[in-house]
Design an enzyme around this catalytic site. Sequence first.
Site, mmCIF file in Angstrom:
data_model
loop_
_atom_site.group_PDB
_atom_site.id
_atom_site.type_symbol
_atom_site.label_atom_id
_atom_site.label_comp_id
_atom_site.label_asym_id
_atom_site.label_seq_id
_atom_site.Cartn_x
_atom_site.Cartn_y
_atom_site.Cartn_z
ATOM 1 C CB SER A 1 5.810 3.268 0.521
ATOM 2 O OG SER A 1 5.138 2.591 -0.519
ATOM 3 C CG HIS B 1 2.942 0.463 -5.386
ATOM 4 N ND1 HIS B 1 3.188 1.571 -4.617
ATOM 5 C CD2 HIS B 1 3.492 -0.579 -4.722
ATOM 6 C CE1 HIS B 1 3.850 1.224 -3.529
ATOM 7 N NE2 HIS B 1 4.068 -0.075 -3.564
ATOM 8 N N GLY C 1 8.110 -5.758 -8.983
ATOM 9 C CA GLY C 1 8.979 -4.719 -9.516
ATOM 10 C C GLY C 1 10.455 -5.103 -9.435
ATOM 11 N N GLY D 1 0.792 -1.225 0.000
ATOM 12 C CA GLY D 1 0.000 0.000 0.000
ATOM 13 C C GLY D 1 0.823 1.273 0.000
ATOM 14 C CE LYS E 1 13.208 0.840 -4.366
ATOM 15 N NZ LYS E 1 12.231 0.589 -3.320
HETATM 16 P P1 AMP Z 1 5.829 -2.706 -1.760
HETATM 17 O O1 AMP Z 1 4.486 -2.062 -1.560
HETATM 18 O O2 AMP Z 1 6.981 -1.830 -1.435
HETATM 19 O O3 AMP Z 1 5.894 -4.078 -1.121
HETATM 20 O O4 AMP Z 1 5.951 -2.971 -3.329
HETATM 21 C C1 AMP Z 1 4.974 -3.728 -4.019
HETATM 22 C C2 AMP Z 1 5.495 -4.040 -5.399
HETATM 23 O O5 AMP Z 1 5.740 -2.820 -6.110
HETATM 24 C C3 AMP Z 1 6.825 -4.815 -5.382
HETATM 25 O O6 AMP Z 1 6.797 -5.808 -6.387
HETATM 26 C C4 AMP Z 1 7.834 -3.741 -5.686
HETATM 27 O O7 AMP Z 1 8.999 -4.233 -6.313
HETATM 28 C C5 AMP Z 1 7.048 -2.848 -6.635
HETATM 29 N N1 AMP Z 1 7.632 -1.510 -6.659
HETATM 30 C C6 AMP Z 1 7.873 -0.702 -5.591
HETATM 31 N N2 AMP Z 1 8.477 0.441 -5.998
HETATM 32 C C7 AMP Z 1 8.633 0.340 -7.335
HETATM 33 C C8 AMP Z 1 9.208 1.186 -8.333
HETATM 34 N N3 AMP Z 1 9.754 2.353 -8.033
HETATM 35 N N4 AMP Z 1 9.197 0.749 -9.609
HETATM 36 C C9 AMP Z 1 8.668 -0.458 -9.931
HETATM 37 N N5 AMP Z 1 8.108 -1.302 -9.036
HETATM 38 C C10 AMP Z 1 8.095 -0.913 -7.761
#
Ligand code: AMP
Length: 283
Positions: free
Chosen positions: A186, A37, A147, A31, A149
């Site tokens: 985030s 995202h 991602g 989130g 990332k």
């Molecule tokens: P998180 O909410 O941080 O667990 O991220 C959820 C998904 O979004 C994960 O697969 C991350 O790798 C992806 N994600 C987060 N930040 C980025 C970004 N800047 N570019 C691409 N994907 C991202």
Amino acid sequence: MEIIQRILPMKEISKKARSDGKVIGLVPTMGFLHQGHLSLVREARKMADTVVVSIFVNPTQFGPSEDFEKYPRDVTRDAELLTDEKVDYLFLPKAEEIYPEAYHTFVKVRELSDRLCGVSRPTHFEGVTTVVIKLFHIVDPHFAFFGQKDAQQFVIIRRMVRDLNMDVEIVRCPIVREPDGLAMSSRNLYLSPEERKAATVLYRALEHASARMEEGERKAKTILKEMGQIIEAEPLAKIDYIAATDLTELKDVKTIKGKTLIALAVFIGSTRLIDNIIVEPEQ
Ligand code: AMP
């Protein structure tokens, strides 16, 4: 978009979608959504008939002294963004239902979970793989979107799926960056204006690596040392690690030959940020 808060109705929706011949795409998140995202959501929207986005701040992937309590949350805003992206279902499970009393089962991808980020976050990836396999069992997607990332997370999840013979295809989506190169996260919210400026040092160091590759440098040690110098010149930055590894086992390489992951984790003040690029020498 429908918001689903319990496991059983989510399972029933997925079962019905599958029996109707729909392709299900899942985007797992914690989130506080940003364009990174949403790029995953857009990819899912292209590939799947039924798009499910999960938001779950997963307690088991945070270490005892990490930021679980203060991790940013804004489900109302997230739901608006996801409605605009034409998401079908927002799955918002509660921690009590994901981890009921006397919960004892964890999935760990050995070796890969102990490298890179696993050194300073020793239980992080088993928290990630455990919650992801649970989400896969609940939503039963054909495709799941992650991602680049979180490069190590992607490699680990893809390996878990292969090792456990799971029928879900893991789709990797490129890193979305701010105009000055900082990878969206985030956690960028934690940065003070001064720290936010300092945080560009991660991408500057990665850009230096790719420039040195273009000049013909192939020794990992040389490139990593120069990246370290760039980061150390930034007073607010403290290096956790900088590494050059292969893309499948995440083992350090000495000479950059094929496709190589250059990854780093750096504290900016008390905020730990990660970033990476994949470099490939011209033949
Ligand atoms: P998180 O909410 O941080 O667990 O991220 C959820 C998904 O979004 C994960 O697969 C991350 O790798 C992806 N994600 C987060 N930040 C980025 C970004 N800047 N570019 C691409 N994907 C991202």
